[in-house]
Design a protein around this motif. Structure first.
Motif, PDB file in Angstrom:
ATOM      1  N   MET A   1     -36.035  26.993  12.349  1.00 49.70           N
ATOM      2  CA  MET A   1     -34.853  26.878  11.511  1.00 49.70           C
ATOM      3  C   MET A   1     -34.253  25.482  11.698  1.00 49.70           C
ATOM      4  SD  MET A   1     -32.943  30.507  12.123  1.00 49.70           S
ATOM      5  CE  MET A   1     -32.159  30.687  10.552  1.00 49.70           C
ATOM      6  N   HIS A   2     -33.567  25.052  10.682  1.00 46.26           N
ATOM      7  CA  HIS A   2     -32.893  23.770  10.756  1.00 46.26           C
ATOM      8  C   HIS A   2     -31.516  23.939  11.390  1.00 46.26           C
ATOM      9  CE1 HIS A   2     -35.947  21.760   8.436  1.00 46.26           C
ATOM     10  NE2 HIS A   2     -35.933  22.773   7.582  1.00 46.26           N
ATOM     11  N   GLU A   3     -30.942  22.842  11.816  1.00 44.42           N
ATOM     12  CA  GLU A   3     -29.666  22.871  12.531  1.00 44.42           C
ATOM     13  C   GLU A   3     -28.573  23.590  11.737  1.00 44.42           C
ATOM     14  OE1 GLU A   3     -26.608  19.556  14.323  1.00 44.42           O
ATOM     15  OE2 GLU A   3     -28.741  19.105  14.286  1.00 44.42           O
ATOM     16  N   GLU A   4     -28.483  23.307  10.452  1.00 48.58           N
ATOM     17  CA  GLU A   4     -27.447  23.934   9.624  1.00 48.58           C
ATOM     18  C   GLU A   4     -27.660  25.445   9.536  1.00 48.58           C
ATOM     19  OE1 GLU A   4     -29.562  21.521   8.157  1.00 48.58           O
ATOM     20  OE2 GLU A   4     -28.309  19.884   8.846  1.00 48.58           O
ATOM     21  N   GLU A   5     -28.904  25.865   9.415  1.00 44.76           N
ATOM     22  CA  GLU A   5     -29.217  27.290   9.319  1.00 44.76           C
ATOM     23  C   GLU A   5     -28.861  28.012  10.615  1.00 44.76           C
ATOM     24  OE1 GLU A   5     -33.066  27.242   6.346  1.00 44.76           O
ATOM     25  OE2 GLU A   5     -33.346  26.647   8.435  1.00 44.76           O
ATOM     26  N   LEU A   6     -29.141  27.371  11.746  1.00 43.58           N
ATOM     27  CA  LEU A   6     -28.801  27.979  13.032  1.00 43.58           C
ATOM     28  C   LEU A   6     -27.295  28.122  13.194  1.00 43.58           C
ATOM     29  CD1 LEU A   6     -31.373  26.200  15.342  1.00 43.58           C
ATOM     30  CD2 LEU A   6     -31.278  28.630  14.814  1.00 43.58           C
ATOM     31  N   ALA A   7     -26.552  27.108  12.772  1.00 45.27           N
ATOM     32  CA  ALA A   7     -25.091  27.175  12.866  1.00 45.27           C
ATOM     33  C   ALA A   7     -24.561  28.341  12.042  1.00 45.27           C
ATOM     34  CB  ALA A   7     -24.480  25.852  12.413  1.00 45.27           C
ATOM     35  N   VAL A   8     -25.087  28.535  10.837  1.00 43.76           N
ATOM     36  CA  VAL A   8     -24.666  29.650   9.979  1.00 43.76           C
ATOM     37  C   VAL A   8     -25.034  30.982  10.631  1.00 43.76           C
ATOM     38  CG1 VAL A   8     -25.077  30.801   7.767  1.00 43.76           C
ATOM     39  CG2 VAL A   8     -24.725  28.324   7.846  1.00 43.76           C
ATOM     40  N   LEU A   9     -26.245  31.074  11.176  1.00 45.34           N
ATOM     41  CA  LEU A   9     -26.673  32.310  11.823  1.00 45.34           C
ATOM     42  C   LEU A   9     -25.767  32.681  12.994  1.00 45.34           C
ATOM     43  CD1 LEU A   9     -28.700  34.616  12.137  1.00 45.34           C
ATOM     44  CD2 LEU A   9     -30.088  33.080  13.537  1.00 45.34           C
ATOM     45  N   LEU A  10     -25.411  31.705  13.816  1.00 42.84           N
ATOM     46  CA  LEU A  10     -24.518  31.990  14.941  1.00 42.84           C
ATOM     47  C   LEU A  10     -23.144  32.441  14.458  1.00 42.84           C
ATOM     48  CD1 LEU A  10     -25.510  29.158  17.420  1.00 42.84           C
ATOM     49  CD2 LEU A  10     -25.950  31.604  17.655  1.00 42.84           C
ATOM     50  N   LYS A  11     -22.665  31.875  13.371  1.00 47.15           N
ATOM     51  CA  LYS A  11     -21.372  32.304  12.819  1.00 47.15           C
ATOM     52  C   LYS A  11     -21.448  33.745  12.321  1.00 47.15           C
ATOM     53  CE  LYS A  11     -19.713  27.745  11.586  1.00 47.15           C
ATOM     54  NZ  LYS A  11     -19.373  26.795  10.511  1.00 47.15           N
ATOM     55  N   ILE A  12     -22.558  34.087  11.690  1.00 41.31           N
ATOM     56  CA  ILE A  12     -22.739  35.467  11.216  1.00 41.31           C
ATOM     57  C   ILE A  12     -22.768  36.427  12.399  1.00 41.31           C
ATOM     58  CG2 ILE A  12     -24.387  37.049  10.141  1.00 41.31           C
ATOM     59  CD1 ILE A  12     -25.156  34.702   8.264  1.00 41.31           C
ATOM     60  N   LEU A  13     -23.512  36.071  13.444  1.00 38.12           N
ATOM     61  CA  LEU A  13     -23.575  36.932  14.629  1.00 38.12           C
ATOM     62  C   LEU A  13     -22.207  37.082  15.278  1.00 38.12           C
ATOM     63  CD1 LEU A  13     -26.899  35.738  16.300  1.00 38.12           C
ATOM     64  CD2 LEU A  13     -26.464  37.940  15.196  1.00 38.12           C
ATOM     65  N   ARG A  14     -21.455  35.988  15.315  1.00 37.53           N
ATOM     66  CA  ARG A  14     -20.127  36.040  15.926  1.00 37.53           C
ATOM     67  C   ARG A  14     -19.220  36.978  15.130  1.00 37.53           C
ATOM     68  NH1 ARG A  14     -17.865  30.475  16.385  1.00 37.53           N
ATOM     69  NH2 ARG A  14     -17.453  30.768  14.199  1.00 37.53           N
ATOM     70  N   GLY A  15     -19.354  36.988  13.816  1.00 40.61           N
ATOM     71  CA  GLY A  15     -18.515  37.838  12.975  1.00 40.61           C
ATOM     72  C   GLY A  15     -18.959  39.277  12.922  1.00 40.61           C
ATOM     73  N   ALA A  16     -20.118  39.587  13.433  1.00 32.26           N
ATOM     74  CA  ALA A  16     -20.668  40.943  13.342  1.00 32.26           C
ATOM     75  C   ALA A  16     -20.405  41.766  14.599  1.00 32.26           C
ATOM     76  CB  ALA A  16     -22.165  40.860  13.072  1.00 32.26           C
ATOM     77  N   ARG A  17     -19.310  41.515  15.268  1.00 35.89           N
ATOM     78  CA  ARG A  17     -19.005  42.252  16.503  1.00 35.89           C
ATOM     79  C   ARG A  17     -18.713  43.730  16.248  1.00 35.89           C
ATOM     80  NH1 ARG A  17     -14.730  38.534  19.581  1.00 35.89           N
ATOM     81  NH2 ARG A  17     -15.235  36.808  18.241  1.00 35.89           N
ATOM     82  N   SER A  18     -18.425  44.094  15.028  1.00 38.49           N
ATOM     83  CA  SER A  18     -18.063  45.480  14.738  1.00 38.49           C
ATOM     84  C   SER A  18     -19.280  46.387  14.553  1.00 38.49           C
ATOM     85  CB  SER A  18     -17.196  45.520  13.473  1.00 38.49           C
ATOM     86  OG  SER A  18     -17.951  45.019  12.386  1.00 38.49           O
ATOM     87  N   LEU A  19     -20.463  45.909  14.915  1.00 36.52           N
ATOM     88  CA  LEU A  19     -21.675  46.718  14.826  1.00 36.52           C
ATOM     89  C   LEU A  19     -22.126  47.095  16.245  1.00 36.52           C
ATOM     90  CD1 LEU A  19     -23.569  44.527  12.201  1.00 36.52           C
ATOM     91  CD2 LEU A  19     -22.290  46.617  11.764  1.00 36.52           C
ATOM     92  N   PRO A  20     -21.514  48.124  16.830  1.00 37.89           N
ATOM     93  CA  PRO A  20     -21.784  48.438  18.235  1.00 37.89           C
ATOM     94  C   PRO A  20     -23.201  48.922  18.523  1.00 37.89           C
ATOM     95  CG  PRO A  20     -20.445  50.149  17.245  1.00 37.89           C
ATOM     96  CD  PRO A  20     -20.584  49.056  16.217  1.00 37.89           C
TER      97      PRO A  20
END
Length: 129
Positions: A1-20
């Motif tokens: 993955m490219h740097e921009e794609e990784l940054a977006v992926l980490l943001k998505i993971l950070r926002g998905a905390r409500s999936l226990p």
């Protein structure tokens, strides 16, 4: 993955905390990803990754002999299917050349199954043109 794609992926993971009940499986270079997160403070990058991936398992390198057998087998199957060799002598000569190429150049470059698959798919496409 490219740097921009990784940054977006980490943001998505950070926002998905409500999936226990979710689990995330990822294969990555910890050093490279930590540098992406913080170029100036690698330790911050490591701590940040530990939040997303609390359980981390280092994977061993894939054995060179296994990679050689898989590469040779898939390539041979592909060439047999296309009926490339007019004689057994031609096949033997090709096998010697393939073996030489593997040990002189490919062994150190095809270190994972994805890279090997990409090369073989490319060769297969070329052989059908």
């Amino acid at each position: 993955m490219h740097e921009e794609e990784l940054a977006v992926l980490l943001k998505i993971l950070r926002g998905a905390r409500s999936l226990p009940t979710s689990a995330t499986y990822a294969r990555f270079s910890k050093d490279a990803l930590a540098r992406l997160i913080s170029r100036d403070d690698l330790q911050f990058g490591y701590r940040y990754l530990d939040k997303f991936f609390p359980v981390q398992l280092p994977l061993p390198r894939i054995d060179g002999d296994l990679r050689d057998r898989l590469f040779s087998g898939r390539l041979s199957d592909m060439l047999e299917l296309e009926k490339v060799f007019p004689s057994e002598g031609a096949r033997k000569k090709f096998d010697e050349a393939r073996n030489s190429l593997w040990y002189s150049a490919l062994k150190d470059r095809l270190t994972n199954f994805r890279a090997m698959g990409q090369l073989l798919r490319g060769l297969h496409i070329l052989s059908t043109c």
